[in-house]
Design a protein around this motif. Structure first.
Motif: not given
Length: 289
Positions: A1-19, A36-46
């Motif tokens: 979950l922490q890895i996916k949360q990091g991916i979400v944070s990075e994607a959000t910053s990327l979307a809102e940034g001026d890269t 995709k590589q992270v695989g399955t995580t608990p359903r609700k938070p996922d």
């Protein structure tokens, strides 16, 4: 979950940034692969993280689509501007006449073409080819105008020479009317009249004009024509002389005078008139070679 949360944070910053957009797209695709590589995580938070991640990715790809649409709109506008210029130029060339043709048209057309927005290379080559072809057509009108102007100048010299001859005849008869030199080539002839020129000299001038124009001379002048040809070959031997200007030959004829003889020598006046006609006919043909 922490890895996916990091991916979400990075994607959000990327979307809102001026890269830069290209880098954003590459980064978003890379993040999708990581997800995709992270695989399955608990359903609700996922599911919650997936929605946030997808929203960020959608925002990035929407930005890409918007940029593509804007670029396509700009391209279509540029192509329309280019085809519009070519169409305007074609209409102007088709409506143009030799009388009005001028270098200003060429300069303005080149300036407008140089200011066109950038378009794909192939489209530009096609436009450049058509542009050059239209300017080529217009240059022919300019050449025709120049030739027409020179022909008009030649005919004017012929008319002035005839008028100057009439004045010389009237002066010979004692008339006191004045006649101002219509061009510099007449000044010395009219101001300081001497004896009339030998018809042989005038005939040589005529034959030189006929040689320049590539027209035949009468059978009676063939011997003199051959002599002049040999002299021209000898003078040009080892050189590459430019052909004389027909207008310069016309001015040389006009400078010779007075073209009037003894009133009883009617034949000389008639021969001079015939020589004048031959000379200017040959020079007009030479102008149009």
């Amino acid at each position: 979950l922490q890895i996916k949360q990091g991916i979400v944070s990075e994607a959000t910053s990327l979307a809102e940034g001026d890269t830069p957009l290209d880098e954003k797209i590459k980064a978003a695709i890379s993040l999708q692969q990581q997800w995709k590589q992270v695989g399955t995580t608990p359903r609700k938070p996922d599911q919650q993280m997936w929605q946030a991640f997808r929203k960020a990715c959608d925002q990035i790809f929407a930005e890409r689509d918007s940029a593509r649409e804007e670029a396509d709109h700009s391209l279509q506008a540029a192509l329309k501007q280019t085809t519009g210029l070519i169409a305007d130029l074609r209409s102007a060339v088709e409506a143009a006449s030799a009388r009005d043709a001028s270098a200003d048209f060429i300069r303005e057309a080149r300036s407008r073409f140089a200011q066109l927005p950038q378009i794909p290379e192939r489209a530009f080559r096609d436009a450049q080819r058509e542009f050059d072809d239209l300017l080529g057509q217009y240059r022919k009108l300019m050449d025709l105008r120049a030739a027409t102007e020179r022909t008009d100048e030649l005919r004017q010299l012929q008319a002035w020479d005839s008028a100057a001859t009439e004045f010389e005849r009237s002066r010979q008869a004692g008339a006191g009317q004045a006649y101002a030199a219509p061009a510099p080539c007449f000044e010395e002839r009219l101001a300081n009249p001497g004896p009339p020129p030998a018809l042989a000299l005038l005939t040589e001038q005529v034959i030189a004009a006929e040689l320049l124009a590539g027209v035949d001379s009468p059978a009676s002048d063939q011997e003199l024509r051959l002599k002049i040809q040999v002299e021209q070959l000898q003078a040009g031997m080892g050189k590459n002389p430019a052909p004389p200007d027909p207008l310069a030959l016309a001015e040389a004829w006009c400078a010779v005078g007075p073209k009037c003889w003894d009133p009883e020598d009617v034949q000389a006046d008639a021969q001079c008139s015939a020589l004048r006609e031959r000379l200017f006919q040959a020079l007009e043909k030479a102008l149009n070679l």
